[in-house]
Scaffold this motif. Structure first.
Motif, mmCIF file in Angstrom:
data_model
loop_
_atom_site.group_PDB
_atom_site.id
_atom_site.type_symbol
_atom_site.label_atom_id
_atom_site.label_comp_id
_atom_site.label_asym_id
_atom_site.label_seq_id
_atom_site.Cartn_x
_atom_site.Cartn_y
_atom_site.Cartn_z
ATOM 1 N N ILE A 1 0.876 -1.167 0.000
ATOM 2 C CA ILE A 1 0.000 0.000 0.000
ATOM 3 C C ILE A 1 0.915 1.219 0.000
ATOM 4 O O ILE A 1 1.614 1.485 0.982
ATOM 5 N N VAL A 2 0.932 1.933 -1.106
ATOM 6 C CA VAL A 2 1.892 3.016 -1.330
ATOM 7 C C VAL A 2 1.169 4.355 -1.201
ATOM 8 O O VAL A 2 0.289 4.678 -2.003
ATOM 9 N N SER A 3 1.554 5.116 -0.199
ATOM 10 C CA SER A 3 0.926 6.414 0.046
ATOM 11 C C SER A 3 1.866 7.541 -0.372
ATOM 12 O O SER A 3 2.981 7.664 0.155
ATOM 13 N N MET A 4 1.418 8.358 -1.320
ATOM 14 C CA MET A 4 2.210 9.502 -1.781
ATOM 15 C C MET A 4 2.112 10.626 -0.752
ATOM 16 O O MET A 4 1.033 11.163 -0.524
ATOM 17 N N SER A 5 3.253 10.969 -0.136
ATOM 18 C CA SER A 5 3.246 11.929 0.974
ATOM 19 C C SER A 5 3.524 13.364 0.552
ATOM 20 O O SER A 5 3.235 14.289 1.313
ATOM 21 N N VAL B 1 -2.475 2.218 -4.479
ATOM 22 C CA VAL B 1 -1.912 3.574 -4.458
ATOM 23 C C VAL B 1 -2.890 4.499 -3.757
ATOM 24 O O VAL B 1 -4.091 4.516 -4.072
ATOM 25 N N THR B 2 -2.382 5.254 -2.809
ATOM 26 C CA THR B 2 -3.242 6.141 -2.047
ATOM 27 C C THR B 2 -2.467 7.383 -1.614
ATOM 28 O O THR B 2 -1.296 7.554 -1.946
ATOM 29 N N SER B 3 -3.119 8.248 -0.867
ATOM 30 C CA SER B 3 -2.512 9.464 -0.334
ATOM 31 C C SER B 3 -3.500 10.101 0.631
ATOM 32 O O SER B 3 -4.716 9.890 0.519
ATOM 33 N N LEU B 4 -2.980 10.867 1.570
ATOM 34 C CA LEU B 4 -3.875 11.684 2.392
ATOM 35 C C LEU B 4 -4.535 12.763 1.550
ATOM 36 O O LEU B 4 -5.610 13.261 1.883
ATOM 37 N N PHE B 5 -3.879 13.114 0.445
ATOM 38 C CA PHE B 5 -4.387 14.144 -0.451
ATOM 39 C C PHE B 5 -5.187 13.477 -1.579
ATOM 40 O O PHE B 5 -4.613 12.835 -2.466
ATOM 41 N N ASP B 6 -6.487 13.639 -1.557
ATOM 42 C CA ASP B 6 -7.324 13.016 -2.585
ATOM 43 C C ASP B 6 -6.918 13.461 -3.988
ATOM 44 O O ASP B 6 -7.015 12.694 -4.946
ATOM 45 N N GLU B 7 -6.446 14.704 -4.085
ATOM 46 C CA GLU B 7 -6.023 15.237 -5.380
ATOM 47 C C GLU B 7 -4.899 14.397 -5.985
ATOM 48 O O GLU B 7 -4.852 14.195 -7.204
ATOM 49 N N GLN B 8 -3.999 13.896 -5.145
ATOM 50 C CA GLN B 8 -2.896 13.083 -5.642
ATOM 51 C C GLN B 8 -3.388 11.750 -6.206
ATOM 52 O O GLN B 8 -2.872 11.254 -7.219
#
Length: 289
Positions: free
Chosen positions: A142-146, A176-183
């Motif tokens: 699970i890869v989160s773009m920070s 693929v995920t992120s705290l930022f929905d835009e990403q």
């Protein structure tokens, strides 16, 4: 009956009529099945960066965790100055600097210096996402773009990540995920739903509001996986009803768990997996139950 009462009844009737009409018109659209999230048992993933042993090489530490029998790792990534996707170190490199200020070689130099002089940052780990994908082809990542989307690095990392996954034929073994929905949206412009997507914080809020408003039938999910903390702001997310609501849309639900005291109760939620810093404890629990 007064005028205010009549108005209230009229508004109420209109609301009920709108709800009933929306139920007739709206059609639920579950997410398509994603190979990356197809598990026959409760998946146990670990936030590897919180479990690293500072005394050994980082990849050796990851191997030891993998050997426990975990199903995968949850990792945060950022882009370096030379545009390499790097796992975020488990401590800040320097008080005033970011990963984006360094090349990989410069980070390795900082790491080696820190080990040599036993400084505050002696447990800094330097591992690229490429290395992790190569080392553990059998595990889910699970890869989160920070990186913040408003930064230069943030603008680049969605496309860089997509190219790396395509190059390594890894599109079916990551989320693929992120705290930022835009990403997440930016990444999906390239992936076109060919890669499993995790829900950002706004997506989780949107789903929870839809669930509690009784207009859940109008919710159109944009994610394949929800990684739920116990709470998101004032939203209490650990409920059987909310989990079932998501699963009915073919969304997998993982629960983020670092305190294991509540595990027996949380296991009854029938979530699809857990992300934990105590993988051995959870693996033992589910093997025995």
């Amino acid at each position: 009956m007064g005028r205010k009462t009549n108005v209230a009844l009229t508004v109420g009737a209109a609301s009920v009529a709108a709800w009933a009409a929306s139920k007739v018109i709206a059609k639920q659209e579950p997410r398509a099945e994603k190979i990356a999230l197809s598990f026959s048992e409760v998946a146990i993933l670990t936030n590897a960066q919180l479990c690293l042993d500072a005394e050994v090489d980082p990849l050796t530490a990851y191997t030891r965790i993998a050997d426990l029998g975990v199903h995968g790792f949850a990792v945060d990534v950022q882009l370096t100055k030379d545009e390499e996707i790097l796992l975020v170190p488990n401590q800040e490199l320097l008080l005033s600097n970011e990963i984006a200020d360094y090349t990989v070689d410069e980070l390795l130099t900082e790491y080696n210096n820190a080990k040599e002089f036993d400084t505050l940052h002696g447990d800094l780990s330097v591992v690229s996402l490429r290395e992790l994908l190569e080392k553990f082809p059998q595990l889910l990542l699970i890869v989160s773009m920070s990186d913040c989307p408003t930064t230069y690095e943030g603008s680049l990392i969605p496309s860089k990540l997509w190219r790396l996954l395509k190059e390594m034929d890894a599109t079916e073994r990551v989320v693929v995920t992120s705290l930022f929905d835009e990403q997440i949206d930016r990444f999906n412009l390239y992936a076109q739903n060919s890669v499993a997507l995790g829900a950002g914080s706004e997506e989780i809020k949107k789903a929870y509001v839809a669930y509690t408003s009784k207009f859940g039938h109008l919710y159109r999910p944009n994610a394949d996986l929800f990684c739920l903390p116990e709470k998101l702001g004032v939203f209490p997310l650990a409920s059987e009803g909310f989990v079932r609501f998501l699963q009915d849309l073919n969304i997998k639900v993982f629960y983020e768990l670092n305190e294991t005291d509540e595990l027996p109760k949380l296991a009854k939620l029938d979530v699809d997996g857990f992300i934990t810093s105590h993988p051995k404890h959870l693996l033992t629990f589910f093997n025995e139950n």
